[in-house]
Motif scaffolding. Structure first.
Motif, PDB file in Angstrom:
ATOM      1  N   ARG B 189       0.916  -0.913  -0.220  1.00  0.00           N
ATOM      2  CA  ARG B 189       0.263   0.192  -0.003  1.00  0.00           C
ATOM      3  C   ARG B 189       0.857   0.996  -0.493  1.00  0.00           C
ATOM      4  NH1 ARG B 189      -2.644  -3.527   3.085  1.00  0.00           N
ATOM      5  NH2 ARG B 189      -2.661  -2.503   5.688  1.00  0.00           N
ATOM      6  N   ALA B 190       2.326   0.971   0.658  1.00  0.00           N
ATOM      7  CA  ALA B 190       2.817   2.332   0.548  1.00  0.00           C
ATOM      8  C   ALA B 190       3.362   2.566  -0.788  1.00  0.00           C
ATOM      9  CB  ALA B 190       3.828   2.428   1.559  1.00  0.00           C
ATOM     10  N   PHE B 191       3.399   1.483  -1.493  1.00  0.00           N
ATOM     11  CA  PHE B 191       4.273   1.862  -2.499  1.00  0.00           C
ATOM     12  C   PHE B 191       2.467   2.626  -3.287  1.00  0.00           C
ATOM     13  CE2 PHE B 191       7.716  -1.173  -2.552  1.00  0.00           C
ATOM     14  CZ  PHE B 191       8.637  -0.293  -2.478  1.00  0.00           C
ATOM     15  N   LEU B 192       2.231   2.473  -3.944  1.00  0.00           N
ATOM     16  CA  LEU B 192       1.129   2.404  -4.437  1.00  0.00           C
ATOM     17  C   LEU B 192       0.525   3.985  -3.698  1.00  0.00           C
ATOM     18  CD1 LEU B 192      -1.263   3.264  -6.524  1.00  0.00           C
ATOM     19  CD2 LEU B 192      -2.821   1.415  -5.421  1.00  0.00           C
ATOM     20  N   THR B 193       0.434   4.282  -2.640  1.00  0.00           N
ATOM     21  CA  THR B 193       0.919   5.439  -1.969  1.00  0.00           C
ATOM     22  C   THR B 193       1.784   6.745  -3.017  1.00  0.00           C
ATOM     23  OG1 THR B 193      -0.458   4.433   0.236  1.00  0.00           O
ATOM     24  CG2 THR B 193       0.450   6.992   0.057  1.00  0.00           C
ATOM     25  N   ARG B 194       2.973   5.754  -2.392  1.00  0.00           N
ATOM     26  CA  ARG B 194       4.382   6.812  -3.302  1.00  0.00           C
ATOM     27  C   ARG B 194       3.836   6.919  -4.661  1.00  0.00           C
ATOM     28  NH1 ARG B 194       7.246  10.391  -1.451  1.00  0.00           N
ATOM     29  NH2 ARG B 194       9.780  10.763  -2.291  1.00  0.00           N
ATOM     30  N   PHE B 195       3.278   6.670  -5.299  1.00  0.00           N
ATOM     31  CA  PHE B 195       3.561   6.658  -6.781  1.00  0.00           C
ATOM     32  C   PHE B 195       2.498   7.350  -6.733  1.00  0.00           C
ATOM     33  CE2 PHE B 195       4.295   2.037  -7.756  1.00  0.00           C
ATOM     34  CZ  PHE B 195       5.474   1.852  -7.287  1.00  0.00           C
ATOM     35  N   GLU B 196       1.730   7.985  -6.329  1.00  0.00           N
ATOM     36  CA  GLU B 196       0.334   8.549  -6.350  1.00  0.00           C
ATOM     37  C   GLU B 196       1.886  10.523  -6.247  1.00  0.00           C
ATOM     38  OE1 GLU B 196      -4.076   7.698  -5.273  1.00  0.00           O
ATOM     39  OE2 GLU B 196      -2.573   6.358  -3.818  1.00  0.00           O
ATOM     40  N   GLU B 197       2.231  10.299  -4.845  1.00  0.00           N
ATOM     41  CA  GLU B 197       2.244  11.577  -4.005  1.00  0.00           C
ATOM     42  C   GLU B 197       2.924  11.951  -5.016  1.00  0.00           C
ATOM     43  OE1 GLU B 197       2.875  10.316   0.586  1.00  0.00           O
ATOM     44  OE2 GLU B 197       4.584  10.501  -0.493  1.00  0.00           O
ATOM     45  N   ILE B 198       4.451  11.779  -5.958  1.00  0.00           N
ATOM     46  CA  ILE B 198       5.195  11.748  -7.146  1.00  0.00           C
ATOM     47  C   ILE B 198       4.986  12.322  -8.219  1.00  0.00           C
ATOM     48  CG2 ILE B 198       7.664  10.388  -5.131  1.00  0.00           C
ATOM     49  CD1 ILE B 198       7.822   8.432  -6.609  1.00  0.00           C
ATOM     50  N   GLY B 199       3.469  11.693  -8.745  1.00  0.00           N
ATOM     51  CA  GLY B 199       2.685  11.713  -9.385  1.00  0.00           C
ATOM     52  C   GLY B 199       2.863  10.875 -10.496  1.00  0.00           C
ATOM     53  N   TRP B 200       3.570   9.757 -10.271  1.00  0.00           N
ATOM     54  CA  TRP B 200       3.324   9.276 -11.239  1.00  0.00           C
ATOM     55  C   TRP B 200       2.417   8.387 -11.597  1.00  0.00           C
ATOM     56  CZ3 TRP B 200       8.111   4.601  -9.927  1.00  0.00           C
ATOM     57  CH2 TRP B 200       9.528   4.736  -9.989  1.00  0.00           C
ATOM     58  N   VAL B 201       1.290   8.577 -10.919  1.00  0.00           N
ATOM     59  CA  VAL B 201      -0.185   7.217 -11.385  1.00  0.00           C
ATOM     60  C   VAL B 201      -1.203   7.697 -10.332  1.00  0.00           C
ATOM     61  CG1 VAL B 201       0.978   5.252 -11.213  1.00  0.00           C
ATOM     62  CG2 VAL B 201      -0.286   6.444  -9.319  1.00  0.00           C
TER      63      VAL B 201
END
Lengths: 226, 226
Positions: B189-201
DNA sequence: GACACAGTTCGATCATCATCGAAACATCCC
DNA sequence: GGGATGTTTCGATGATGATCGAACTGTGTC
């Protein structure tokens, strides 16, 4: 069966008490006749027949004719593992009222799950195989190492023959309530079959429980150190 | 709810089309209000309310008050993973009529599953982490290696904070139809959240689909080689 | 062939439960 | 306070589906 999302159809099939009892009885891995399943679910044969038809149409069961008998079994390992998952979840969410009966004790120690060994002994087997380097993970899939292959052969399991089957050799079966995996797949089933052949274990008559003989217990601990 | 084997009660809860739709909507991992769920399932708010009550009593959902809203979410990861398993099985047994729509394509590529990344991209992430030696199996459980811990930290994920949570850090989520696992657990879950934070997804508005930006696609491939 | 056994199909019954209208309760905003 | 929005409870209705008795098909046994 009402329309709706695909998951609802499968769940509705499992959700009827009579059908759930039948599926539970088939979780041992043995094929049972329609009458046996009717007794198991405590319903008449007619009712059982309609349920079995639905389950078969829903691809959860397959039927095999044998003379005037019709044997029913779980359709495949995916069905079995999913049911195991649901059972574990049911345990976890406290749906189970009966806690720790004397018979449950035997089930927790060792039971058949679609013809492979589950329960504490199942976890033991799995962990020992991993620790001895017979099983390993590679890129997310479980596989049998060369060492493991040799070990299985000396143990009397013809791995080559197993690999010809269409379903997977090694697979994990997760039990939520134990929060541990154990070995499923054709190899998992081969181990339990072998244990029976060499007299380490035998199946309890009307239950999923697997009974270890005294010798079986000793030998198991010797051959599968932790 | 009729009595019967524990598994039947859970399955019956999931087996109603309206409830299944609600659970499906919650599989993204986001919490939704009662009204939103009613719309999702195409039923009135009264009906939705009774369903939500049953699901909560059955421990499949938890509710959180927030002002005059009541947010509902899946009770825990075990529920989510079991539902994912059932969905995969439903796919496998051909319960799904609608094959390969244009929107399904996006879902197959990347989707949210209880707030972790699933679909092809999810498998990609998982396999890359395994191959790079960031994840490993030991005696049957998945764990984060020291390398992996360092990697996660430089990626902006505070692993220590994750480990304080009561639920597991690393876990596998199995998708029968893909026959592959991907990373779940608090780390997933942390990975997906991080992807969102840095604007990848970013998340598609009314769907479980995860949309990768062009840059996100490039960077993802760079950071997670196969 | 007659009989017993295994299983299915049909028809009728009955209980359960999803559904919604109406009303009550709760919370926020002005 | 009063009005608007979100949510639940109550009561009544209706449809679905589980159940079983009875009849029917198929298979083995004597």
């Amino acid at each position: 069966m009402k329309e709706g999302p695909p998951i609802a159809q499968i769940a509705a099939l499992i959700g009827d008490p009579a059908r759930a009892n039948m599926l539970g009885a088939l979780m041992s891995g043995k094929a049972l006749t329609a009458t046996e399943l009717a007794n198991e679910a405590q319903i008449t044969r007619q009712t059982a027949s309609t349920h079995l038809k639905k389950l078969t149409e829903g691809q959860l069961l397959v039927q095999r004719h044998q003379g005037r008998h019709r044997y029913y079994a779980l359709a495949n390992e995916e069905v079995a593992l999913t049911l195991a998952g649901l059972m574990g979840l049911a345990d976890l969410t406290g749906q189970s009222r009966t806690r720790t009966g004397p018979k449950d004790e035997a089930l927790r120690t060792a039971r058949a799950c679609y013809n492979h060994l589950a329960g504490e002994k199942g976890v033991w087997l799995y962990e020992s195989l991993c620790k001895q380097g017979h099983l390993d993970h590679k890129d997310g899939t479980l596989y049998l190492t060369d060492n493991g292959r040799a070990f299985a052969l000396t143990f009397g399991i013809d791995v080559d023959k197993l690999e010809n089957k269409s379903s997977a050799l090694c697979r994990e079966c997760l039990d939520w309530s134990a929060r541990r995996s154990h070995l499923a797949g054709t190899l998992g089933r081969a181990f339990l079959t072998r244990f029976e052949e060499i007299g380490w274990v035998h199946r309890a008559p009307k239950s999923r429980a697997i009974i270890f003989t005294p010798r079986g217990n000793r030998e198991f601990a010797n051959h599968f150190p932790l």
